[in-house]
Design a protein around this motif. Structure first.
Motif, PDB file in Angstrom:
ATOM      1  N   HIS A   1      45.102  42.770  40.023  1.00 42.96           N
ATOM      2  CA  HIS A   1      44.873  41.936  41.203  1.00 42.96           C
ATOM      3  C   HIS A   1      45.860  40.773  41.174  1.00 42.96           C
ATOM      4  N   VAL A   2      46.581  40.573  42.252  1.00 43.84           N
ATOM      5  CA  VAL A   2      47.456  39.406  42.374  1.00 43.84           C
ATOM      6  C   VAL A   2      46.944  38.573  43.540  1.00 43.84           C
ATOM      7  N   GLN A   3      46.110  37.568  43.230  1.00 41.40           N
ATOM      8  CA  GLN A   3      45.478  36.717  44.231  1.00 41.40           C
ATOM      9  C   GLN A   3      44.877  37.606  45.321  1.00 41.40           C
ATOM     10  N   ASP A   4      45.102  37.295  46.581  1.00 42.05           N
ATOM     11  CA  ASP A   4      44.625  38.161  47.657  1.00 42.05           C
ATOM     12  C   ASP A   4      45.777  38.960  48.263  1.00 42.05           C
TER      13      ASP A   4
ATOM     14  N   LYS B   1      29.515  42.317  33.335  1.00 37.21           N
ATOM     15  CA  LYS B   1      30.238  43.203  34.240  1.00 37.21           C
ATOM     16  C   LYS B   1      30.916  44.281  33.397  1.00 37.21           C
ATOM     17  N   VAL B   2      30.604  45.546  33.664  1.00 32.77           N
ATOM     18  CA  VAL B   2      31.183  46.642  32.890  1.00 32.77           C
ATOM     19  C   VAL B   2      32.381  47.201  33.662  1.00 32.77           C
TER      20      VAL B   2
ATOM     21  N   ARG C   1      31.192  28.060  34.350  1.00 24.45           N
ATOM     22  CA  ARG C   1      30.858  28.060  35.783  1.00 24.45           C
ATOM     23  C   ARG C   1      32.122  28.041  36.646  1.00 24.45           C
ATOM     24  N   LEU C   2      33.112  27.244  36.260  1.00 24.80           N
ATOM     25  CA  LEU C   2      34.357  27.213  37.031  1.00 24.80           C
ATOM     26  C   LEU C   2      35.091  28.542  36.923  1.00 24.80           C
ATOM     27  N   LEU C   3      35.139  29.117  35.747  1.00 21.78           N
ATOM     28  CA  LEU C   3      35.827  30.399  35.567  1.00 21.78           C
ATOM     29  C   LEU C   3      35.132  31.515  36.343  1.00 21.78           C
ATOM     30  N   GLU C   4      33.818  31.463  36.419  1.00 18.17           N
ATOM     31  CA  GLU C   4      33.077  32.467  37.198  1.00 18.17           C
ATOM     32  C   GLU C   4      33.433  32.389  38.680  1.00 18.17           C
TER      33      GLU C   4
ATOM     34  N   HIS D   1      35.856  37.642  42.246  1.00 18.99           N
ATOM     35  CA  HIS D   1      36.247  38.911  42.855  1.00 18.99           C
ATOM     36  C   HIS D   1      36.271  40.060  41.855  1.00 18.99           C
ATOM     37  N   VAL D   2      36.409  39.787  40.557  1.00 19.74           N
ATOM     38  CA  VAL D   2      36.370  40.865  39.567  1.00 19.74           C
ATOM     39  C   VAL D   2      35.035  40.910  38.821  1.00 19.74           C
ATOM     40  N   LEU D   3      34.302  39.800  38.795  1.00 18.53           N
ATOM     41  CA  LEU D   3      33.033  39.756  38.074  1.00 18.53           C
ATOM     42  C   LEU D   3      31.861  40.276  38.901  1.00 18.53           C
TER      43      LEU D   3
END
Length: 403
Positions: free
Chosen positions: A78-81, A170-171, A225-228, A233-235
């Motif tokens: 994934h590269v941003q959107d 997330k698997v 929390r910030l990283l989540e 979009h991937v979690l």
């Protein structure tokens, strides 16, 4: 032979297993300072070329490891959107929980008669005076090695980028790269599954981004929390899981690349991360430790005397380790210089990400390197097609001649 292995990681345990197979009369003890089931990290990776080697060395542990592993044969970037790219085929990857791997190896070692003693710290080799061989498999911060750092010629170089090693519920069914642009620069994650319930998620960024986003001041809860949010979009709503620290701090690190000029001193020999480390972005650390174990056993079974065997082990392992470390450093440097590549067309970014171990890439303008790389791939495709046509014509002529 009486053998003491200091450190209960994969390398030490696998060495004890293989040594017992060579000669069950070997008296082997593995000393681990931490309690059973206590380990850092989440999952470890390996690739399909390791499978045959594991089965050839010890079928029982190999079978258990494979049965406990998850597999993937695709990579998603994934590269941003701007783009999501999926690459399928190629080498098959595997992930296994580090705790599960250690349990398998501990159980197998004990079944062969190896003593594994947890919560038993060895401060120096003088505590093991009765041992014919002392194997230092006690990690990058090896106490046994550090006592003789001058002799071993130890050197550590830290990577520039801070990273944090996390788990998630997330698997992932593929190996995932995700690059996110923030107002303070890019941040990215590597994700891969290692069980039916969990995946590993390693997150990295430049020092400026890390400080700009406030990670230098945030505790672990706020960091997660910030990283989540950044990687929502991937979690897919799943949480990130950190490591418990008494002071609540987040466990950000800078990767240490360790080298040693010498790998043994008297009857003390280094193995795995105590001897060398490779940047996590190539996923080779555990595989190299297992390779060390197999090579050390093979050298010892030669019957040439301990010093000659340890010299042979050092000589044989240094070349492949040096090659892996160089590839790992080039991979780490690709991410450290991400702004050089990330604003190219997305398909270029993905292609260059896959070639990040290249010796040439840092010295060639990225767009030019991409065009050269594509041209080489096209020529290779033409060559493969020409060979298939040639082989088909040759087989037909041979068949006609035989009639």
């Amino acid at each position: 032979m009486k053998v003491a292995c200091v450190g209960g990681g994969p390398g030490s345990l696998y060495f004890s297993i293989l040594m017992k197979q060579v000669d069950p009369s070997h008296d082997i003890t593995v000393y681990e300072r931490n309690p059973a089931g206590s380990t850092y990290g989440w999952g470890v990776t390996f690739w399909d070329e390791l499978i045959d080697a594991l089965h050839a060395a010890d079928t029982d542990s190999a079978t258990a490891i494979i049965e406990s592993s998850v597999r993937w044969d695709k990579w998603i970037t994934h590269v941003q959107d701007r783009m999501t790219a999926t690459m399928e085929g190629g080498d098959e990857g595997f992930g296994v929980g580090r705790r599960r791997l250690l349990d398998i190896l501990t159980e197998r070692a004990r079944s062969l008669g190896v003593r594994v003693e947890f919560e038993h710290e060895i401060a120096g080799e003088e505590e093991l005076t009765g041992a014919d061989l002392v194997v230092a498999g006690d990690g990058v911060n090896s106490g046994l090695r550090e006592r003789h750092a001058d002799h071993f010629g130890s050197k550590v170089v830290f990577g520039r980028n801070p990273y944090i090693w996390l788990g998630t519920t997330k698997v992932f069914d593929a190996f995932v790269f995700s690059f996110v642009e923030t107002t303070h620069g890019w941040i990215w994650c590597y994700g891969y599954g290692f069980s039916e319930e969990h995946s590993t998620c390693v997150i990295e960024c430049s020092p400026a981004t890390w400080k700009g986003l406030g990670f230098d001041r945030a505790n672990e809860g706020d960091s997660l929390r910030l990283l989540e949010k950044l990687f929502a979009h991937v979690l897919d709503g799943h949480p990130l899981i950190g490591r418990d620290h008494a002071d609540g701090s987040a466990h950000w690190l800078n990767f240490p690349t360790l080298t040693n000029q010498r790998w043994y001193r008297g009857n003390l020999v280094l193995l795995g991360d105590a001897a060398h480390t490779t940047h996590y972005s190539i996923g080779a650390g555990t595989v190299l430790a297992l390779g060390d174990a197999a090579a050390l056993v093979e050298a010892l079974r030669g019957g040439t005397g301990l010093e000659s065997a340890l010299a042979c082990y050092e000589r044989q392992r240094k070349a492949p380790i040096r090659s892996s470390q160089k590839a790992a450093l080039r991979s780490a440097e690709w991410f450290e210089h991400l702004p050089r590549y990330i604003n190219l067309p997305p398909r270029h970014v993905v292609a260059l990400l896959g070639r990040r171990h290249s010796v040439l890439m840092p010295h060639v303008p990225p767009r030019l390197y991409y065009r050269l790389d594509q041209a080489v791939d096209q020529l290779a495709g033409v060559s493969r097609l020409a060979y298939r046509v040639y082989a088909k014509v040759t087989r037909r002529k041979d068949a006609e001649a035989s009639h």
